[in-house]
Structures are given as structure tokens and as C-alpha cells.
Design an enzyme around this catalytic site. Structure first.
Site, PDB file in Angstrom:
ATOM      1  N   LYS A   1       0.821  -1.221   0.000  1.00 17.23           N
ATOM      2  CA  LYS A   1       0.000   0.000   0.000  1.00 17.23           C
ATOM      3  C   LYS A   1       0.849   1.262   0.000  1.00 17.23           C
ATOM      4  O   LYS A   1       0.618   2.188  -0.792  1.00 17.23           O
ATOM      5  CB  LYS A   1      -0.929   0.027   1.218  1.00 17.23           C
TER       6      LYS A   1
ATOM      7  N   ASN B   1      -3.178   6.352   5.739  1.00 16.84           N
ATOM      8  CA  ASN B   1      -2.420   5.446   6.598  1.00 16.84           C
ATOM      9  C   ASN B   1      -0.918   5.678   6.496  1.00 16.84           C
ATOM     10  O   ASN B   1      -0.144   5.177   7.301  1.00 16.84           O
ATOM     11  CB  ASN B   1      -2.746   3.997   6.214  1.00 16.84           C
TER      12      ASN B   1
ATOM     13  N   HIS C   1      -4.088  -9.234  10.198  1.00 16.53           N
ATOM     14  CA  HIS C   1      -4.875  -8.585  11.258  1.00 16.53           C
ATOM     15  C   HIS C   1      -6.026  -9.471  11.734  1.00 16.53           C
ATOM     16  O   HIS C   1      -7.091  -8.966  12.107  1.00 16.53           O
ATOM     17  CB  HIS C   1      -5.415  -7.235  10.793  1.00 16.53           C
TER      18      HIS C   1
END
Length: 412
Positions: free
Chosen positions: A117, A140, A187
Site C-alpha cells: 500500500k 495510513n 490482522h
């Protein structure tokens, strides 16, 4: 345009994005209370801006009179205060939802995925700059979207890295171009199941004008793959980075950027800190900081980036509920030694034992680097690619990478 603003809002979590949210709302005349479980969180400018700061508790009484809750990415959706807000019918937004609503209609490119990302987001920023466009990179990575919204010029483009934690609480956020890089288990300690994690990631496509998706994913959109013809070969190494470059190229074209600008950025973009970052070469040994590899899929890609060079691999950190079995079985034959650190060392050791790989329990990063430096030979790569999060021994992956960089720079 601000008729949606609440009279009173609660901001949960006072890390970077939480502070930005509280200040942005306070500047618009909203009565803001900001809460954080950590009594050591620094209220800083918040109190001076008129924000009521509550540290060390999250009592349900904080919801009295509240018309909106803005939740920082680090606050779980099942947090008692968040659950209580939902039960009362109070909207719960992520910080990026708030930031998006504060924007003056800027062109918006969103990037999500399990890995790549940050690299793809920054590469897209470089491509847009090469095309002569004004651009801000946010989300982020780097600056919170809410903070960018405070000062961005109308018409400037935004490239926003979006995590699953940020996407799980959006409401109106709409990307002009939405990019999904990949989806692999991550996650799971927070989302519980891969399906729930996947569902959060796919929310990026809600209301999107153009969708960029991996070839073979079964999703509708503009497809990309690592073997796509590109306007130029990327400077950054590794097949995974060629895949990131292909995604960025597809997104840039969807945003109307010409291939000449894309080619210029691909040839010159050198990557991001903490992602296959060459820290130093000493006596023929390269020391590489891949601290951003916080899951097994990212570490696998990092280990595959150095061809026939011998690898001295540093693994471990805080656990996220990931199974390391496949990762251990697929380690390249170029791995000559492995050094385990941190909380996940036990899980990694079990997977490595089952796969027949030798390793050393180094305990901490300082000891691991010292052992790797002692063992490494001319032509080897000492690679910190932990396959784990960092919160057991460090503040975040950046802190871990900076400590690695300092240790390596001090080697004699």
C-alpha cells in the site's frame, strides 16, 4: 456545506489521526471531547484548542450529548464505548470519513491491500507530480487525511492509503479511482476471520468511479498483474514491486495521466523508508531494512527480492494470529541463517522446525544484528523482514526500522 457537523463529538484515540480529527472539529465550532485509554497520551494542542481531554478511562458517560463518534484506527470496533455509541444510534466514523467530508471536492485516489500500500501510494504521488499535477499523499501513510483537508488547495489530487481499520467505518467516502493490490490473511487478531478482513478491504469500492483490481481476483474492474507491459521498468527491485508498479500504472491511466509521466516516475522512484531500504553495505554485506513487512506475505516477497544472494534473515515481533507454516515451507533456498526475536519467536520456531529450517533465538534486535553480522559473508544480505507486527518491543514498525538503522550504522 457544514450542515452535517455535530454540535458535540467524541474522538476516540489520540494518536496522529485522532488529534487531527479533534482539532479539525474544534476549529469548526464543534464541542469536542477526546478520550484515550493511555494516561500517558499527550493532550498537547488539544486542550489549548478548547478540546476536553479525558485520559485513562472510557466511561459510557462520555457519550452524553454526543452526536458523532470519530474512531481512530487503533480502536477496535468491539470497544465497549463504540458498541455503546452504536446501541444509542450515534454514528461512528473513521478518521478518513471525517477527512473526506472536509475536502472541497478534490480528485481522490484510494489504495488498499494487504501488502504494497505505502509503496504504491507514494509511487502514484510521484506519477501525478511528474504529470505536473498538485498532489497530497495522505491516510495510513504520512499525514492524516483530516489534517490534509485543513490546508489542501481546491483541485489538488489526493492519493490516500487506506487500511482495513480505516475502511470499516466509512459512510460517504467515494474514490474517483479505487485500487485493491492484493488480499492475504492479516490482522486476524482484530478482524477475527479472513472473510471479515476481506469485507473491510472491499469497502473501498463502494461509490468508486473506477476500480483497479488484481488479475484473477474475480472482481470487476481494470485488471493488473506483475507481468503487464509497462511504460518503463521500475527502479525499485522485486517482482512484487513490479506488481505495485503495474497497479499504479493502471490507476494513473484511469486518472487520465499520460504514459510519459508514468515512465518518468517509474524510472526514478526509489521506494519508501522501511520497505527493502538499503541501510548500508559493509565489507561486501548489504543490510536491508524491511521493517514494514509486518506479515508473512510481505516477508516472503522481501526474501524473494535478492536473487542468488545469501540471506541472513531476522524474523519476529508481536503476534497477529497468523499461521507461519506456509511461510516457513516456502522460504527460498538462499536463506543461510535465521534469527528470531520478539513475542512471535515461539510460533515462528514451531513453523521453522516443521519445515526443517535451523534458527537462532536471538531475543532482541541488537543481538540478532550482531549475530547476523558475525555470520554474514561477502555478497550476503542481512534482511530485517520480520513477518510480524512491532508492538512487543517497539512503538511501531517505523521505530523498529529506525532502531535497526541505528544498530547497523554503528557496526564497526
Amino acid at each position: 456545506m457544514d450542515d452535517w457537523l455535530p454540535r458535540r463529538a467524541l474522538v476516540l484515540g489520540l494518536a496522529r489521526s485522532g488529534r487531527a480529527s479533534a482539532l479539525a472539529l474544534a476549529r469548526r465550532g464543534v464541542e469536542v471531547v477526546a478520550a484515550d485509554r493511555s494516561a500517558s497520551a499527550d493532550p498537547g494542542r488539544l486542550a489549548a484548542a478548547g478540546v476536553e481531554v479525558r485520559l485513562g478511562n472510557e466511561e459510557e458517560s462520555l457519550l452524553e450529548g454526543v452526536e458523532l463518534v470519530v474512531k481512530s484506527p487503533g480502536v477496535p470496533g468491539e470497544s465497549p464505548l463504540v458498541a455503546a455509541a452504536r446501541a444509542r444510534g450515534v454514528p461512528v466514523w473513521s478518521e478518513v470519513e471525517l477527512g473526506y467530508r472536509l475536502l472541497p471536492g478534490n480528485p481522490f485516489i484510494g489504495v488498499t491491500g494487504t501488502n504494497g500500500k505505502t509503496t504504491t501510494t507514494e509511487l502514484l504521488g510521484a506519477i501525478l507530480r511528474a504529470a505536473g499535477r498538485r498532489v497530497e499523499v495522505a491516510g495510513n501513510v504520512g499525514v492524516a487525511l483530516t489534517e490534509v483537508a485543513e490546508s489542501i488547495e481546491p483541485g489538488a489530487s489526493i492519493v490516500c492509503e487506506l487500511s482495513s481499520f480505516q475502511l470499516e467505518d466509512i459512510d460517504s467516502l467515494a474514490c474517483d479511482v479505487a485500487v485493491l493490490l492484493n488480499l492475504e490473511p492479516d490482522h486476524l487478531d482484530r478482524h477475527g476471520t479472513f472473510e471479515a478482513y476481506r469485507e473491510s478491504k472491499l469497502r473501498i469500492f463502494e461509490r468508486a468511479r473506477a476500480k483497479v483490481v488484481p488479475r484473477g481476483s474475480g472482481l470487476d474492474g481494470i485488471e493488473f498483474a506483475a507481468d503487464d507491459p509497462l511504460p518503463a521498468e521500475p527502479l525499485i527491485p522485486g517482482e512484487h514491486n513490479r506488481e505495485n508498479a503495474a497497479a499504479a500504472t493502471a490507476a494513473a491511466r484511469a486518472a487520465g495521466v499520460e504514459d510519459a509521466a508514468i515512465a518518468e516516475a517509474l524510472r526514478t522512484f526509489a521506494g519508501v523508508p522501511h520497505r527493502l531500504e538499503l541501510v548500508r553495505e559493509l565489507r561486501g554485506v548489504r543490510y536491508v531494512n524491511d521493517s514494514k513487512a509486518t506479515n508473512a506475505a510481505a516477508a516472503r516477497r522481501g526474501a524473494a527480492s535478492y536473487g542468488d544472494a545469501g540471506l541472513r534473515l531476522i524474523l519476529g515481533g508481536s503476534t497477529k494470529g497468523e499461521d507461519f507454516g506456509e511461510f516457513a515451507r516456502e522460504l527460498p533456498q538462499t536463506v543461510r541463517s535465521i534469527y528470531l526475536i520478539g513475542e512471535s519467536a515461539g510460533d515462528l520456531a514451531a513453523a521453522l522446525d516443521a519445515a526443517g529450517h535451523a534458527y537462532v533465538n536471538a531475543g532482541d534486535l541488537q543481538h540478532a544484528v550482531a549475530l547476523a553480522a558475525s555470520d554474514a559473508q561477502d555478497g550476503d544480505v542481512v534482511l530485517l523482514s520480520p513477518a510480524s507486527a512491532s508492538y512487543d518491543q517497539f512503538d511501531n514498525f517505523e521505530h523498529r526500522g529506525e532502531v535497526f538503522r541505528r544498530i547497523v550504522e554503528e557496526l564497526q
